[in-house]
Design an enzyme around this catalytic site. Structure first.
Site, PDB file in Angstrom:
ATOM      1  N   THR A  35     -19.393   1.348 -27.658  1.00 48.39           N
ATOM      2  CA  THR A  35     -19.640   1.512 -26.231  1.00 48.39           C
ATOM      3  C   THR A  35     -21.136   1.737 -26.049  1.00 48.39           C
ATOM      4  O   THR A  35     -21.677   2.753 -26.501  1.00 48.39           O
ATOM      5  CB  THR A  35     -18.844   2.697 -25.655  1.00 48.39           C
ATOM      6  N   TYR A  36     -21.796   0.772 -25.424  1.00 46.41           N
ATOM      7  CA  TYR A  36     -23.231   0.864 -25.170  1.00 46.41           C
ATOM      8  C   TYR A  36     -23.450   1.596 -23.859  1.00 46.41           C
ATOM      9  O   TYR A  36     -22.706   1.415 -22.897  1.00 46.41           O
ATOM     10  CB  TYR A  36     -23.857  -0.530 -25.145  1.00 46.41           C
ATOM     11  N   CYS A  37     -24.488   2.413 -23.841  1.00 47.30           N
ATOM     12  CA  CYS A  37     -24.722   3.307 -22.711  1.00 47.30           C
ATOM     13  C   CYS A  37     -25.982   2.914 -21.949  1.00 47.30           C
ATOM     14  O   CYS A  37     -26.932   2.391 -22.519  1.00 47.30           O
ATOM     15  CB  CYS A  37     -24.873   4.740 -23.215  1.00 47.30           C
TER      16      CYS A  37
END
Length: 177
Positions: A35-37
């Site tokens: 999950t990229y933020c």
């Protein structure tokens, strides 16, 4: 410390046979959800950085890591500074990130089959929405010798390092959509 990495599109069936032929040791097969933020005041796409959480599941259970990836530092590979820490409580980590304005932006899901070949990890990745890839990587303080050995390893597997991909899986997925 740098993560020196080379990545190419590759057929896994043939590669498993070639890995066995050069004596690579099978390690573990995992499922990963990255999950990229999005950072509240810094556009990581402009700075070529990434903040991500990685959930990983294998036969022994689940784990979670938080990673910072710095900008690419080498024009011939995907080499970058990387800092990573394990997290024991995913809900609390998500709450901490949210509290400081870091929010989930995109996901990459993959199955990863790992092999050990000397100082290198070889990963056969099947990425949802993209297909099959190979990554050869190691951690090193000196980039050039590590990259050259990774190139030699790819060539010993019958692959052309000139076909390397410097984009992340996230970047490739965003390009595809």
């Amino acid at each position: 410390m740098y993560e020196v990495e080379l990545k190419l599109r590759a057929d896994h069936g043939e590669l498993r046979e070639r890995l066995a032929a050069i004596g690579a040791e099978p390690m573990v097969t995992v499922t990963q959800v990255d999950t990229y933020c999005a950072h509240p005041v810094r556009d990581c796409t402009e700075t070529d950085e990434a903040i991500r959480t990685r959930g990983e599941t294998d036969e022994s259970g689940e784990s979670l890591k938080v990673t910072y990836k710095g900008p690419l530092v080498d024009s011939a590979s995907k080499t970058r500074e990387e800092r990573q820490a394990g997290v024991g409580d995913g809900e609390t980590m998500a709450a901490i990130l949210e509290s400081v304005g870091v929010e989930p932006a995109a996901k990459v899901e993959k199955a990863r089959e790992r092999f050990r070949c000397g100082e290198y990890t070889v990963a056969l990745d099947r990425v949802a929405g993209l297909g099959e890839f190979i990554e050869v990587e190691t951690e090193a303080e000196e980039i050039d010798p590590a990259r050259e050995c990774a190139i030699d390893l790819l060539e010993s597997l019958g692959l052309d390092p000139e076909c390397g991909i410097r984009r992340s899986y996230l970047g490739l997925l965003l390009d595809a959509n």
